[in-house]
Design a protein around this motif. Structure first.
Motif, short mmCIF file in Angstrom:
data_model
loop_
_atom_site.label_atom_id
_atom_site.label_comp_id
_atom_site.label_asym_id
_atom_site.label_seq_id
_atom_site.Cartn_x
_atom_site.Cartn_y
_atom_site.Cartn_z
N LEU A 47 -57.91 -35.31 -7.12
CA LEU A 47 -59.23 -35.94 -7.74
C LEU A 47 -60.22 -34.70 -8.06
O LEU A 47 -60.89 -34.74 -9.04
N LEU A 48 -59.99 -33.56 -7.22
CA LEU A 48 -60.71 -32.36 -7.50
C LEU A 48 -60.47 -31.62 -9.14
O LEU A 48 -61.25 -31.21 -9.56
N ASP A 49 -59.11 -31.87 -9.44
CA ASP A 49 -58.80 -31.44 -10.71
C ASP A 49 -59.11 -32.37 -11.67
O ASP A 49 -59.70 -31.94 -12.91
N PHE A 50 -59.39 -33.57 -11.43
CA PHE A 50 -60.05 -34.35 -12.37
C PHE A 50 -61.64 -34.01 -12.67
O PHE A 50 -61.84 -33.89 -13.66
N PRO A 61 -63.95 -39.60 -12.73
CA PRO A 61 -62.92 -39.63 -12.21
C PRO A 61 -62.37 -40.47 -11.12
O PRO A 61 -63.09 -40.67 -10.09
N CYS A 62 -61.17 -40.78 -11.27
CA CYS A 62 -60.84 -41.72 -9.97
C CYS A 62 -59.23 -41.59 -9.54
O CYS A 62 -58.33 -41.35 -10.37
N ILE A 63 -59.08 -41.45 -8.24
CA ILE A 63 -57.71 -41.50 -7.68
C ILE A 63 -57.39 -42.72 -6.76
O ILE A 63 -58.20 -43.13 -6.03
N GLY A 64 -56.26 -43.45 -7.12
CA GLY A 64 -55.89 -44.38 -6.40
C GLY A 64 -54.92 -44.06 -5.51
O GLY A 64 -53.81 -43.17 -5.37
N VAL A 65 -54.98 -44.60 -4.01
CA VAL A 65 -53.99 -44.69 -3.06
C VAL A 65 -53.16 -45.94 -2.87
O VAL A 65 -53.92 -47.13 -2.57
N ASP A 66 -52.15 -46.06 -3.06
CA ASP A 66 -51.27 -47.40 -3.01
C ASP A 66 -51.80 -48.37 -4.12
O ASP A 66 -51.42 -49.58 -4.17
N ILE A 67 -52.71 -47.77 -5.28
CA ILE A 67 -52.72 -48.70 -6.20
C ILE A 67 -52.49 -48.08 -7.56
O ILE A 67 -52.94 -46.87 -7.68
N GLN A 68 -51.90 -48.72 -8.63
CA GLN A 68 -51.55 -47.74 -9.93
C GLN A 68 -52.63 -48.03 -10.83
O GLN A 68 -53.03 -48.97 -11.50
N LEU A 69 -53.62 -47.11 -10.81
CA LEU A 69 -54.58 -46.78 -11.81
C LEU A 69 -54.56 -46.43 -13.27
O LEU A 69 -53.49 -45.40 -13.23
N GLU A 70 -54.79 -46.75 -14.29
CA GLU A 70 -54.66 -46.22 -15.43
C GLU A 70 -55.89 -46.27 -16.22
O GLU A 70 -56.87 -47.01 -16.24
N GLY A 71 -56.26 -44.95 -16.64
CA GLY A 71 -57.56 -44.67 -17.34
C GLY A 71 -57.62 -43.21 -17.74
O GLY A 71 -56.58 -42.39 -17.46
N PRO A 72 -58.49 -42.74 -18.75
CA PRO A 72 -58.41 -41.40 -19.37
C PRO A 72 -58.66 -40.38 -18.21
O PRO A 72 -58.31 -39.25 -18.34
#
Length: 343
Positions: A313-316, A149-160
């Motif tokens: 992120l906790l939800d992921f 699990p990954c969360i981005g701040v000011d960066i557009q992340l794409e992934g499962p």
């Protein structure tokens, strides 16, 4: 080379010259395998495109309660940047309430590429927060396409299992142009970040679109690339006002730090804000209310961004969400660096 989906632990073990049991120990962070062997195996996994399943990574273990903190790309966004410090503090407080600790990744740890995915496996992090930088490395994309699990701040992340949270940067620029227009300004300049920055590009597009919507003409010499720090704002101020007869009446600086540098340049040129030029910054850093004159700026809700990043992120991690993309509303804060133009 086999198809990535068909690569097995047996293949990795053969290539690394170790047993399958050793591979299993490495994935589960046993201490009786040397650091040198672990690093060799993780590099082989990375080169082969091997992605252990979630069950393989978590076999015989509970969660690590570790969250990786990664500054992506060239570190314009580093520990000395007030915006990201405030966001990360809010993130830390929220994630800490749920029993998690933070693990900061250094770019110097692995000399051959950054290998963020391999390092996340090695430390068994439960997830990552990725902070925006410029010229983002390929290994960030590899990480966000994995099952970590990954969360981005000011960066557009794409992934499962990836998502991001940021201020609505287009609205930042729209609010600035609306404000300037209502004050009578038609000659407006822009000081932005590098063209490798996602945030900077969104703000610049929003600026250009808003100028166009009002039917105004944008002087290309009034769009200046900076780096979000004071020095580039100072240099932009000198460039924009080298000829006062051909200078803008208003300037949008896409960071407060650049706005502070711009203010110093204007002072050195013997000019005055807002009598000679109106100025709006972005971020609403603490210093913005104490500089003279106090800076009109667009507030980014750093506390909310940090808290949202932690909760998302906790939800992921808890499999309560897969992807999430959240834009936070900005707020223009009017102070003393802008003035109504005489009709």
């Amino acid at each position: 080379m086999k198809d990535n989906n068909s690569i097995t632990i047996k293949d990795i073990a053969k290539k690394a010259g170790v047993s399958q049991a050793t591979i299993s120990k490495i994935l589960n962070n046993y201490t009786d395998v040397s650091q040198k062997t672990k690093e060799r195996v993780f590099r082989i996994m990375e080169e082969a495109g091997y992605r252990p399943s979630h069950s393989a990574r978590t076999l015989a273990q509970k969660t690590s309660k570790l969250i990786g903190v990664i500054y992506a790309g060239r570190l314009n966004a580093d520990f000395d940047h007030p915006f990201f410090i405030e966001v990360l503090n809010a993130f830390k407080r929220t994630i800490g309430m749920h029993g998690y600790d933070l693990l900061f990744f250094s770019d110097e740890t692995f000399q051959k590429e950054e290998n963020f995915y391999a390092r996340c496996l090695y430390y068994k992090v439960d997830g990552c927060i990725i902070i925006a930088g410029d010229d983002v490395q390929q290994s960030i994309d590899d990480l966000t396409k994995s099952d970590i699990p990954c969360i981005g701040v000011d960066i557009q992340l794409e992934g499962p299992k990836s998502g991001y949270v940021m201020t609505d940067n287009k609205k930042i620029s729209q609010s600035v142009i609306d404000y300037f227009y209502l004050q009578g300004h038609r000659d407006i300049a822009y000081i932005g970040g590098t063209n490798e920055s996602t945030v900077s590009n969104i703000r610049l597009k929003g600026f250009r679109d808003s100028i166009k919507e009002y039917g105004l003409t944008l002087n290309p010499e009034w769009v200046i690339e900076g780096d979000f720090f004071e020095k580039s704002g100072y240099e932009a101020g000198l460039a924009l006002f080298k000829d006062v007869t051909k200078s803008p009446t208003a300037v949008f600086s896409s960071s407060d730090l650049m706005a502070f540098g711009f203010m110093r340049a204007i002072h050195e040129l013997g000019l005055s804000i807002p009598a000679d030029v109106s100025l709006i910054g972005c971020d609403d850093q603490l210093a913005a209310r104490y500089v003279q004159p106090p800076l009109t700026t667009v507030r980014q809700n750093k506390e909310k961004i940090g808290r949202l990043a932690a909760l998302m992120l906790l939800d992921f991690i808890g499999d309560r969400s897969s992807t999430a993309r959240v834009l936070v509303e900005p707020e223009l804060i009017s102070r003393k660096t802008t003035a109504q133009l005489a009709p």
